[in-house]
Design an enzyme around this catalytic site. Structure first.
Site, PDB file in Angstrom:
ATOM      1  N   PRO A   1       0.822  -1.221   0.000  1.00 26.02           N
ATOM      2  CA  PRO A   1       0.000   0.000   0.000  1.00 26.02           C
ATOM      3  C   PRO A   1       0.856   1.272   0.000  1.00 26.02           C
ATOM      4  O   PRO A   1       0.348   2.356  -0.276  1.00 26.02           O
ATOM      5  CB  PRO A   1      -0.831  -0.099   1.276  1.00 26.02           C
ATOM      6  CG  PRO A   1      -0.399  -1.292   2.000  1.00 26.02           C
ATOM      7  CD  PRO A   1       0.604  -2.034   1.201  1.00 26.02           C
TER       8      PRO A   1
ATOM      9  N   GLU B   1       2.577  -8.250   8.493  1.00 30.37           N
ATOM     10  CA  GLU B   1       2.542  -6.796   8.627  1.00 30.37           C
ATOM     11  C   GLU B   1       3.432  -6.091   7.595  1.00 30.37           C
ATOM     12  O   GLU B   1       3.072  -5.031   7.084  1.00 30.37           O
ATOM     13  CB  GLU B   1       2.995  -6.450  10.053  1.00 30.37           C
ATOM     14  CG  GLU B   1       2.443  -5.174  10.642  1.00 30.37           C
ATOM     15  CD  GLU B   1       0.931  -5.049  10.601  1.00 30.37           C
ATOM     16  OE1 GLU B   1       0.225  -6.076  10.691  1.00 30.37           O
ATOM     17  OE2 GLU B   1       0.468  -3.911  10.462  1.00 30.37           O
TER      18      GLU B   1
HETATM   19  N1  4HQ Z   1      -1.072  -5.081   1.027  1.00 28.34           N
HETATM   20  N2  4HQ Z   1      -1.767  -2.840  -3.024  1.00 28.34           N
HETATM   21  C1  4HQ Z   1       0.628  -6.859   1.243  1.00 28.34           C
HETATM   22  C2  4HQ Z   1      -1.923  -4.295   0.299  1.00 28.34           C
HETATM   23  C3  4HQ Z   1      -1.634  -3.892  -1.095  1.00 28.34           C
HETATM   24  C4  4HQ Z   1      -2.328  -2.905  -1.820  1.00 28.34           C
HETATM   25  C5  4HQ Z   1      -1.319  -5.168   2.463  1.00 28.34           C
HETATM   26  C6  4HQ Z   1       0.160  -5.667   0.511  1.00 28.34           C
HETATM   27  C7  4HQ Z   1      -0.723  -6.332   3.120  1.00 28.34           C
HETATM   28  C8  4HQ Z   1       1.089  -7.825   3.393  1.00 28.34           C
HETATM   29  N3  4HQ Z   1      -0.690  -4.351  -1.909  1.00 28.34           N
HETATM   30  N4  4HQ Z   1       0.595  -6.656   2.662  1.00 28.34           N
HETATM   31  N5  4HQ Z   1      -3.341  -2.156  -1.410  1.00 28.34           N
HETATM   32  O1  4HQ Z   1      -2.940  -3.887   0.808  1.00 28.34           O
HETATM   33  O2  4HQ Z   1      -0.773  -3.719  -3.075  1.00 28.34           O
END
Ligand code: 4HQ
Length: 245
Positions: A88, A116
């Site tokens: 994110p 996390e």
């Molecule tokens: N993640 N766009 C991976 C996301 C995310 C997003 C949160 C990535 C948790 C472990 N990845 N982690 N939005 O929400 O790419």
């Protein structure tokens, strides 16, 4: 085009990649997706991929060793690869990036995090790009990886049946798509706009352009600032704005 996915949940990819347009593209060899299990690159009995965060705090952190081992084993020369981590915190994935990646000659590594976070040294030493699919928090990077594979694959020549489909849809023009209709002519008292049955292709084009502008003005007005509008577009927009106020 080769995607190298790195994940602790490889099964997630089977159903989506085994269906529809992507399944066909894979069969035809137009794209290649290798789904690599991160745990195969661990060396301990429990195949550990995570650990507690230095400094304390909630959640676990992905250990650097398995990720380094995976990437360095799969691509020992640093050449000919682009390593993307889904996060994110990354740059927002939009159609423009999909177009860029569809022309990328290198193997595209997609690191799917769970827990996390990922140990920062992976970012520093291995990652070329951090990419986010949007401002919300998911439980893992697997869905974002599939989103990227899907959006990129459909831009590769031969993947969609009709070459026009990718070109004509929303965003390739910079504004939203126009409304579409198919049979029946009247459904639950709602008729197809007569102009679409007229056979007058200039009138149809004009109607579609106006409806596309109408939707864009209503739902995504900021997109109108980003594109070059023709004189006819401006006329149509003036008409739409006048009827709105
Ligand atoms: N993640 N766009 C991976 C996301 C995310 C997003 C949160 C990535 C948790 C472990 N990845 N982690 N939005 O929400 O790419």
């Amino acid at each position: 085009m080769t995607f190298e996915v790195i994940t602790i949940f490889p099964e997630i990819f089977n159903s989506y990649l085994g269906t529809g347009v992507l399944r066909k593209a894979l069969q035809k060899g137009l794209i290649e997706v290798k789904v690599n299990n991160l745990r195969d690159y661990t060396v301990d009995k429990h195949r550990t991929v995570d650990d507690y965060p230095y400094g304390g705090g909630a959640g676990m952190v992905m250990k650097p060793e398995p990720l380094f081992a995976a990437i360095e084993t799969l691509c020992p020369e640093r050449k000919e690869r682009r390593v993307i981590v889904l996060s994110p915190v990354g740059r927002k994935f939009e159609q423009e990036m999909a177009e860029e990646l569809s022309k990328e000659p290198k193997r595209i590594f997609l690191l799917c995090g769970r827990y996390e976070a990922i140990d920062e040294r992976v970012r520093i030493a291995l990652v070329d790009d951090e990419v986010s699919i949007g401002d919300y928090i998911l439980t893992g990077g697997e869905l974002p990886a599939l989103v990227i594979i899907d959006a990129v694959a459909r831009l590769i020549p031969g993947v969609l049946g009709d070459e026009r489909s990718a070109k004509e849809d929303s965003f390739s023009s910079g504004i939203l798509d126009y409304p579409h209709y198919t049979r029946p002519h009247v459904f639950r008292d709602m008729a197809v706009p007569e102009v679409l049955l007229s056979g007058n292709h200039r009138e149809i084009s004009r109607w579609r352009r106006k409806e596309a502008l109408r939707r864009t003005l209503k739902q995504r007005p900021e997109l109108l600032e980003k594109i070059r509008l023709s004189d006819e577009d401006r006329t149509l927009l003036d008409e739409l704005r006048r009827k709105l106020s």
